[in-house]
Design a protein around this motif. Structure first.
Motif, PDB file in Angstrom:
ATOM      1  N   ALA A  11     103.880  98.698  -9.134  1.00  0.00           N
ATOM      2  CA  ALA A  11     103.915  98.001 -10.420  1.00  0.00           C
ATOM      3  C   ALA A  11     103.647  96.517 -10.213  1.00  0.00           C
ATOM      4  N   GLU A  70     102.361  96.535 -15.448  1.00  0.00           N
ATOM      5  CA  GLU A  70     101.291  97.500 -15.240  1.00  0.00           C
ATOM      6  C   GLU A  70     101.643  98.368 -14.035  1.00  0.00           C
ATOM      7  N   THR A  72     100.537 101.667 -11.587  1.00  0.00           N
ATOM      8  CA  THR A  72      99.442 102.521 -11.124  1.00  0.00           C
ATOM      9  C   THR A  72     100.015 103.686 -10.331  1.00  0.00           C
ATOM     10  N   ASP A  73      99.700 104.891 -10.768  1.00  0.00           N
ATOM     11  CA  ASP A  73     100.198 106.102 -10.130  1.00  0.00           C
ATOM     12  C   ASP A  73      99.114 106.661  -9.223  1.00  0.00           C
ATOM     13  N   ILE A  83      93.745 107.880  -7.931  1.00  0.00           N
ATOM     14  CA  ILE A  83      94.543 107.338  -9.036  1.00  0.00           C
ATOM     15  C   ILE A  83      94.756 108.412 -10.089  1.00  0.00           C
ATOM     16  N   ARG A  86      97.701 105.381 -15.223  1.00  0.00           N
ATOM     17  CA  ARG A  86      98.128 103.988 -15.358  1.00  0.00           C
ATOM     18  C   ARG A  86      98.993 103.863 -16.603  1.00  0.00           C
ATOM     19  N   ARG A  88     100.949 100.839 -19.106  1.00  0.00           N
ATOM     20  CA  ARG A  88     101.001  99.415 -19.451  1.00  0.00           C
ATOM     21  C   ARG A  88     102.115  99.225 -20.470  1.00  0.00           C
ATOM     22  N   ASP A 136      96.517 109.081 -18.183  1.00  0.00           N
ATOM     23  CA  ASP A 136      96.658 109.815 -16.933  1.00  0.00           C
ATOM     24  C   ASP A 136      95.821 111.090 -16.977  1.00  0.00           C
TER      25      ASP A 136
END
Length: 248
Positions: A11, A70, A72-73, A83, A86, A88, A136
């Motif tokens: 994050a 933010e 990011t997975d 990825i 994401r 937000r 996602d």
């Protein structure tokens, strides 16, 4: 989004236009060291005491500061296009002070039993959620603060990384057996050189099939008969899935 916030996904906390005494105008950002969610749906963030976020919050004139987190997975296994999603989250950042610091420390310690803990080197902050956006593998959409506060993280999330890595490293034969459960179009797009577990939650297992040579991939979702509630239910569901694949 609640699952991502309470996970270990990376994050970044961004404070648009943050103006710090020694940095001038600009875009203050940094990575929270730990995070947890309060019963009211606010996000607690533990940041270094000398970070842009801590300093900007301390210098905010009106007591709160617009900020965006933010997330990011990234898939925990080696796979093309890692990825997975994401998130937000936009809201207002305030310092945690007084008796609130004790409750904050308890929530963070519960979420991160190995530390770090609030102290002289750390500053706890509170992000009041104003709006959220999630994109996602399953789709995308907005998340309202009330929805976020009412949600609970997926019960599989705390073990997902470990389980996916175990499936990828020790059960390649079982992963490949899932080809038998693809429909005709999925089989026709093969042969599949690699079959990689991509995501696991209470609803099912998502798998990425990678073709040899041409770089093409196919994502397939294998739903469990019903959502699992705990690790025992997850083991039964995964074994049943592989048994169905073996039966062909």
């Amino acid at each position: 989004m609640r699952t991502l916030v309470e996970s270990n996904a990376s994050a970044v906390l961004v404070i648009p236009g943050a103006e710090l005494p020694d940095c001038g105008p600009g875009l203050g950002q940094g990575a929270p060291e730990a995070r947890a969610v309060t019963p009211d749906g606010d996000v607690l963030l533990l940041v270094p005491a000398d970070s842009p976020a801590a300093r900007a919050t301390a210098h905010a004139r009106d007591g709160d500061l617009a900020a965006v987190m933010e997330i990011t997975d990234v898939a925990p296994v080696a796979v093309p296009h890692r990825i997975r999603g994401r998130a937000r989250i936009a809201g207002w950042l305030t310092p945690v002070t007084g008796t609130e610091r004790v409750r904050c420390a308890g929530l963070l310690a519960e979420r991160h039993p190995a530390g770090p803990f609030p102290g002289t080197a750390w500053t706890p902050l509170r992000l009041e959620v104003g709006e959220g956006r999630l994109d996602d593998l399953w789709g995308g959409g907005h998340v309202e603060p009330e929805e976020f506060a009412a949600a609970v993280p997926d019960p599989v999330a705390t073990r997902e990384t470990e389980l996916l890595q175990h499936l990828a490293a020790a059960h390649d034969d079982r992963m490949r057996s899932l080809c038998a459960l693809l429909d005709g179009r999925g089989r026709a797009r093969g042969p599949w050189e690699r079959v990689v577990p991509l995501a696991l939650d209470r609803f099912g297992l998502r798998v990425r099939f990678c073709a040899a040579g041409n770089g093409k991939v196919l994502d397939a979702r294998f739903d469990f008969p019903r959502p699992v509630r705990d690790m025992a239910g997850l083991r039964r569901a995964v074994h049943a899935l592989f048994d169905a694949a073996a039966a062909g």
